[in-house]
Motif scaffolding. Structure first.
Motif, PDB file in Angstrom:
ATOM      1  N   ILE A  61       0.872  -1.170   0.000  1.00 42.46           N
ATOM      2  CA  ILE A  61       0.000   0.000   0.000  1.00 42.46           C
ATOM      3  C   ILE A  61       0.912   1.224   0.000  1.00 42.46           C
ATOM      4  O   ILE A  61       1.816   1.334   0.831  1.00 42.46           O
ATOM      5  CB  ILE A  61      -0.921   0.042   1.236  1.00 42.46           C
ATOM      6  CG1 ILE A  61      -1.757  -1.235   1.349  1.00 42.46           C
ATOM      7  CG2 ILE A  61      -1.806   1.284   1.197  1.00 42.46           C
ATOM      8  CD1 ILE A  61      -2.769  -1.449   0.260  1.00 42.46           C
ATOM      9  N   LEU A  62       0.706   2.104  -0.947  1.00 43.06           N
ATOM     10  CA  LEU A  62       1.492   3.334  -1.025  1.00 43.06           C
ATOM     11  C   LEU A  62       0.920   4.371  -0.066  1.00 43.06           C
ATOM     12  O   LEU A  62      -0.262   4.694  -0.131  1.00 43.06           O
ATOM     13  CB  LEU A  62       1.476   3.869  -2.457  1.00 43.06           C
ATOM     14  CG  LEU A  62       2.237   5.168  -2.706  1.00 43.06           C
ATOM     15  CD1 LEU A  62       3.726   5.004  -2.421  1.00 43.06           C
ATOM     16  CD2 LEU A  62       2.012   5.647  -4.145  1.00 43.06           C
ATOM     17  N   VAL A  63       1.756   4.873   0.838  1.00 42.34           N
ATOM     18  CA  VAL A  63       1.375   5.963   1.733  1.00 42.34           C
ATOM     19  C   VAL A  63       2.100   7.202   1.205  1.00 42.34           C
ATOM     20  O   VAL A  63       3.283   7.406   1.458  1.00 42.34           O
ATOM     21  CB  VAL A  63       1.747   5.666   3.197  1.00 42.34           C
ATOM     22  CG1 VAL A  63       1.255   6.788   4.118  1.00 42.34           C
ATOM     23  CG2 VAL A  63       1.174   4.323   3.637  1.00 42.34           C
ATOM     24  N   LEU A  64       1.382   7.984   0.435  1.00 45.94           N
ATOM     25  CA  LEU A  64       1.951   9.126  -0.288  1.00 45.94           C
ATOM     26  C   LEU A  64       1.497  10.411   0.375  1.00 45.94           C
ATOM     27  O   LEU A  64       0.294  10.649   0.518  1.00 45.94           O
ATOM     28  CB  LEU A  64       1.479   9.075  -1.744  1.00 45.94           C
ATOM     29  CG  LEU A  64       1.876  10.226  -2.660  1.00 45.94           C
ATOM     30  CD1 LEU A  64       3.389  10.344  -2.769  1.00 45.94           C
ATOM     31  CD2 LEU A  64       1.243  10.038  -4.030  1.00 45.94           C
ATOM     32  N   TYR A  65       2.448  11.242   0.767  1.00 47.76           N
ATOM     33  CA  TYR A  65       2.069  12.436   1.524  1.00 47.76           C
ATOM     34  C   TYR A  65       3.010  13.598   1.234  1.00 47.76           C
ATOM     35  O   TYR A  65       4.122  13.422   0.728  1.00 47.76           O
ATOM     36  CB  TYR A  65       2.085  12.140   3.026  1.00 47.76           C
ATOM     37  CG  TYR A  65       3.473  11.880   3.569  1.00 47.76           C
ATOM     38  CD1 TYR A  65       4.254  12.909   4.089  1.00 47.76           C
ATOM     39  CD2 TYR A  65       4.022  10.600   3.524  1.00 47.76           C
ATOM     40  CE1 TYR A  65       5.530  12.679   4.560  1.00 47.76           C
ATOM     41  CE2 TYR A  65       5.305  10.361   3.993  1.00 47.76           C
ATOM     42  CZ  TYR A  65       6.056  11.403   4.516  1.00 47.76           C
ATOM     43  OH  TYR A  65       7.329  11.177   4.965  1.00 47.76           O
ATOM     44  N   TYR A  66       2.540  14.789   1.580  1.00 43.72           N
ATOM     45  CA  TYR A  66       3.385  15.974   1.645  1.00 43.72           C
ATOM     46  C   TYR A  66       3.274  16.499   3.064  1.00 43.72           C
ATOM     47  O   TYR A  66       2.175  16.546   3.633  1.00 43.72           O
ATOM     48  CB  TYR A  66       2.925  17.044   0.652  1.00 43.72           C
ATOM     49  CG  TYR A  66       3.682  18.342   0.807  1.00 43.72           C
ATOM     50  CD1 TYR A  66       5.018  18.434   0.422  1.00 43.72           C
ATOM     51  CD2 TYR A  66       3.081  19.459   1.366  1.00 43.72           C
ATOM     52  CE1 TYR A  66       5.729  19.616   0.579  1.00 43.72           C
ATOM     53  CE2 TYR A  66       3.779  20.648   1.522  1.00 43.72           C
ATOM     54  CZ  TYR A  66       5.099  20.723   1.139  1.00 43.72           C
ATOM     55  OH  TYR A  66       5.806  21.883   1.306  1.00 43.72           O
ATOM     56  N   SER A  67       4.396  16.867   3.660  1.00 39.51           N
ATOM     57  CA  SER A  67       4.393  17.390   5.022  1.00 39.51           C
ATOM     58  C   SER A  67       5.398  18.515   5.124  1.00 39.51           C
ATOM     59  O   SER A  67       6.543  18.366   4.697  1.00 39.51           O
ATOM     60  CB  SER A  67       4.753  16.281   6.017  1.00 39.51           C
ATOM     61  OG  SER A  67       4.630  16.727   7.342  1.00 39.51           O
ATOM     62  N   ARG A  68       4.975  19.620   5.683  1.00 41.34           N
ATOM     63  CA  ARG A  68       5.883  20.756   5.819  1.00 41.34           C
ATOM     64  C   ARG A  68       6.479  20.860   7.223  1.00 41.34           C
ATOM     65  O   ARG A  68       7.646  21.148   7.395  1.00 41.34           O
ATOM     66  CB  ARG A  68       5.155  22.045   5.472  1.00 41.34           C
ATOM     67  CG  ARG A  68       6.079  23.235   5.413  1.00 41.34           C
ATOM     68  CD  ARG A  68       5.507  24.312   4.565  1.00 41.34           C
ATOM     69  NE  ARG A  68       6.450  25.400   4.397  1.00 41.34           N
ATOM     70  CZ  ARG A  68       6.166  26.515   3.806  1.00 41.34           C
ATOM     71  NH1 ARG A  68       4.969  26.699   3.297  1.00 41.34           N
ATOM     72  NH2 ARG A  68       7.060  27.459   3.682  1.00 41.34           N
ATOM     73  N   ASN A  69       5.638  20.622   8.229  1.00 44.77           N
ATOM     74  CA  ASN A  69       6.102  20.765   9.610  1.00 44.77           C
ATOM     75  C   ASN A  69       6.166  19.445  10.375  1.00 44.77           C
ATOM     76  O   ASN A  69       6.458  19.442  11.565  1.00 44.77           O
ATOM     77  CB  ASN A  69       5.202  21.750  10.371  1.00 44.77           C
ATOM     78  CG  ASN A  69       5.295  23.150   9.788  1.00 44.77           C
ATOM     79  OD1 ASN A  69       6.383  23.640   9.524  1.00 44.77           O
ATOM     80  ND2 ASN A  69       4.147  23.781   9.565  1.00 44.77           N
ATOM     81  N   GLY A  70       5.870  18.344   9.703  1.00 44.92           N
ATOM     82  CA  GLY A  70       6.053  17.043  10.316  1.00 44.92           C
ATOM     83  C   GLY A  70       4.800  16.331  10.780  1.00 44.92           C
ATOM     84  O   GLY A  70       4.825  15.118  10.990  1.00 44.92           O
TER      85      GLY A  70
END
Length: 201
Positions: free
Chosen positions: A6-15
């Motif tokens: 399962i692909l866990v695809l994310y963008y995070s700036r501050n964690g």
């Protein structure tokens, strides 16, 4: 042949969104599937995107092959004015070839987000991420109210997907209910993928 994941695809700036991704990955692993953590590069008005293949720290950048070959998808972004962040939208805008070939049709998908304020657009952000997934023909998996944490939460958590109230400074840790809902989303996606048989050789 690559084992199913399962692909866990994310963008995070501050964690905070990255922390949610790790809890979702744990839920996936509890169901016996691999969780593949990937992120996307930041974008700016001065250049289209950062192109390094591996960030200095954290998850590697996602490729279209990561998305094409997954058995399911958990997609995460912090909210930006009630919408997904530009880096995630930029990545999704580049998936037309996967749409043309139907590569994601019939695969389960869920979404997650983090906001600075409790009513800072969690649900609209989750819905904004669902739209391209629906166009790809993915099967949307939310969080049912049979998850007790969804009823008990005083922070994040919605039937549309996992969410987290990070606070104005982005430093508020996930509470027990938010963690439980992240893990539940991961388990749900993995369980559906297994039932659908998308883990076949």
């Amino acid at each position: 042949m690559t084992p199913p994941y399962i692909l866990v695809l994310y963008y995070s700036r501050n964690g905070a969104t990255a922390e949610m991704a790790r809890h979702i990955a744990r839920g996936i692993e509890l169901q016996g599937l691999e969780a593949r953590l990937r992120t996307v590069p930041a974008v700016s008005t001065e250049c289209e995107a950062v192109s390094a293949s591996v960030p200095a720290e954290g998850a590697p950048y996602a490729s279209l092959d990561d998305l094409k070959n997954c058995a399911g998808l958990a997609l995460g972004s912090p909210t930006r004015f009630g919408n997904m962040a530009a880096p995630m939208k930029y990545f999704l805008d580049g998936t037309s070839n996967l749409w043309l070939t139907g590569s994601l049709v019939g695969k389960p998908a869920g979404v997650f987000t983090s906001t600075a304020s409790l009513h800072g657009g969690q649900e609209s952000t989750l819905l904004s991420m669902l739209l391209p997934l629906l166009h790809h023909g993915m099967l949307i998996a939310g969080l049912p109210y049979s998850e007790s944490a969804l009823v008990e939460t005083r922070g994040g958590g919605t039937p549309y997907g996992a969410s987290h109230h990070a606070g104005a400074d982005g430093k508020r840790a996930l509470d027990e209910h938010e963690v439980a809902l992240c893990r539940a989303l991961g388990q749900r996606l993995a369980s559906i993928a297994l039932k659908l048989g998308d883990t076949r050789d």
